[in-house]
Design an enzyme around this catalytic site. Structure first.
Site, PDB file in Angstrom:
ATOM      1  N   GLU A 245      11.480   1.498   2.226  1.00  0.00           N
ATOM      2  CA  GLU A 245      12.211   1.829   0.991  1.00  0.00           C
ATOM      3  C   GLU A 245      11.319   1.396  -0.164  1.00  0.00           C
ATOM      4  OE1 GLU A 245      15.220   3.199   0.907  1.00  0.00           O
ATOM      5  OE2 GLU A 245      15.813   2.974   2.996  1.00  0.00           O
ATOM      6  N   CYS A 279      15.158  -0.207  -8.293  1.00  0.00           N
ATOM      7  CA  CYS A 279      14.319   0.883  -7.761  1.00  0.00           C
ATOM      8  C   CYS A 279      14.825   2.225  -8.249  1.00  0.00           C
ATOM      9  CB  CYS A 279      14.291   0.835  -6.240  1.00  0.00           C
ATOM     10  SG  CYS A 279      15.940   0.784  -5.525  1.00  0.00           S
TER      11      CYS A 279
END
Ligand code: NAD
Length: 485
Positions: A245, A279
């Site tokens: 990720e 993010c």
């Protein structure tokens, strides 16, 4: 001083040095943790490996009870953990309450998913045969976590990994290990020794030995693209399962039908939550040219009204950044954009009025374009660059003009635009009118250079299982298709 958690015991391990953990709002040393070594990584993997056989054979119902219990213990110590998160990471306390809710409910969610099903029965080629598919745990999962959501990103890995029958070694960020260690103490002590282990230290020193270890078949990593590439290059020759990720550069498109006030408010939240250190932060914004001037002005005025300060103060909207080097990166992106023709409407530099702490002014820039780093590389800070677009095709093209593909937001009530957007924008999550809202059952992850891992939902569970097909001929007689022909 907090110690590492290996095989159900607290230990300083083999570390001869410590790492000081700094409160980013005050620059005070909160505590120090052992600077773990390769030997500590080996010890933690050995403990997790020893615990694996029993844990995978523990019934799913018993595992579910233990995971619910972990979540209940997190609820009991909710305020303490949320406060610790605020102190070591900096974001406002209310955002850490949210992080705690997500963390503990992820354990409740996977406790139940783990006892739901572990495979499927498929039609056999012959009625006297039986074919089924089992999803098995891998073994020891290394869970390597960044600093921006220390417990939430831990939960998204550790809860499904344990529910599926894996054991884990957690490596928190060297910047934010305190809430993780306290979580292990408060919420994991009832698990059998070795099922959860925590090692502290720097990535290359204690993280990389986990990645290299032959007894670690799965690596679940959230962090930067550069570290993800490094991990992948080490793991690839060993054919390890990678769950990556990585970074984002998420766009938001404001359609011309959208009310400006709503879009401004949504954007400020999406871009400035956790001081832009998410993010999925909105990092580039495309506004229809008909609204561009009015929108920029309203956004600038809204952003100037936001209150910066210590996240423990309830009158604060935005906390500090995590470290000086991250502030410098934001300042560098802004300076480069300005040198290429962008204009700063508000903010633009380190916040004044603070003696201590890594505060950066929330910043609005206009006239950005794709020649600028601020529109192409992850900025990871409180800067909002705006760019006008002429028509919706151009907006979609600009969204896709990126190496990264984590999330993307459209603000619009026009169903035709919404359909074009979700069908054509390459990103793992599409948000319409409500950016950054996740769903326990909704797979979260990225496309392109963000890495293909998925967390949450069934997909987030499946990442921690491997598939075995069993073909069973029940009668077991000689077949006419065997030798001799
Ligand atoms: P980072 O890559 O510097 O560090 C992440 C973790 O990896 C830390 O625990 C670190 O110690 C460890 N690490 C570093 N080098 C290593 C190595 N060689 N081997 C093994 N482990 C190593 O990232 P960061 O600065 O902590 O976090 C910010 C980044 O994380 C941003 O790029 C952000 O976009 C990304 N992120 C992504 C998601 C997502 O879901 N896609 C979520 C949050 C953050």
């Amino acid at each position: 001083m907090p110690e590492m958690y290996i095989a159900g015991r607290w230990t300083a391990g083999s570390a001869s040095e410590h790492i000081n953990i700094i409160d980013p709002a005050t620059e005070e040393v909160l505590a120090s943790v052992p600077r773990g070594t390769s030997a500590d990584a080996q010890a933690a993997v050995a403990a997790a490996k020893d615990a694996f056989d029993d844990w995978r054979r523990t019934s799913a119902n018993e595992r579910a009870d233990m995971l619910h219990e972990a979540a209940n213990l997190m609820r009991e110590h909710f305020d303490e953990l949320a406060t610790l998160l605020t102190r070591e990471e900096g974001k406002p306390y209310s955002e850490n309450e949210e992080e705690m809710e997500w963390t503990l409910n992820t354990f409740h969610y996977y406790a139940e998913l783990g006892r739901h099903e572990i495979g499927s029965v498929i039609p056999p080629g012959d009625p006297a045969q039986f074919n089924f598919v089992i999803r098995e745990p891998y073994g020891v999962a290394a869970c390597i976590i960044p600093w921006n959501y220390p417990l939430l990103l831990l939960a998204w890995k550790v809860a499904p990994a344990l529910a599926a029958g894996n054991t884990v070694v957690i490596k928190p960020s060297e910047l934010t290990p305190l809430a993780t260690l306290r979580l292990a103490e408060l919420a994991f002590a009832h698990l059998p020794p070795g099922v959860v282990n925590v090692v502290t230290g720097f990535g290359p020193e204690v993280g990389e030995p986990l990645v290299r270890h032959p007894d670690v078949p799965v690596i679940a990593f959230t962090g930067s693209v550069a570290t993800g590439q490094r991990i992948a290059s080490i793991a690839a020759p060993m054919m390890k399962k990678l769950h990556l990720e990585l970074g984002g550069k998420d766009p938001m498109v404001i359609a011309p039908d959208m009310e400006i006030e709503t879009a401004v408010s949504a954007l400020a939240y999406a871009a400035l939550l956790n001081a832009g250190q998410v993010c999925t932060s909105t990092e580039r914004v495309y506004v229809h040219q008909s609204q561009y001037a009015a929108f920029s002005e309203e956004l600038a005025s809204f952003v100037s009204s936001l209150r910066l300060g210590n996240g423990l103060d309830e009158n604060v909207d935005i906390g500090p950044m995590i470290e000086d080097r991250f502030r410098d990166k934001v300042a560098g992106h802004i300076a480069e954009a300005v040198s290429r023709g962008a204009r700063v409407l508000v903010g633009g530099g380190n916040a004044t009025g603070f003696d201590r702490g890594y505060f950066f002014q929330p910043t609005v820039l206009i006239d950005a374009n794709h020649s600028m780093k601020i529109m192409r590389e992850e900025t990871f800070g409180p800067a909002i660059p705006l760019m006008p677009y002429r028509d919706f095709d151009e907006a979609i093209r600009l969204c896709n003009d990126s190496a990264l593909g984590l999330g993307a937001t459209l603000m619009s009530h026009d169903a035709r635009l919404v359909k074009r957007f979700f069908e054509n924008v390459k990103a793992g999550t599409i948000w319409i009118n409500d950016p950054l809202t996740d769903n326990y059952a909704g797979p979260f992850g990225g496309m392109k250079m963000t890495g293909g891992g998925r967390e949450l939902g069934q997909a987030g569970f499946d990442e921690f299982t491997e598939i075995k097909h069993v073909h069973w001929d029940i009668e077991g007689g000689i077949k006419d298709y065997w030798f001799p022909y």
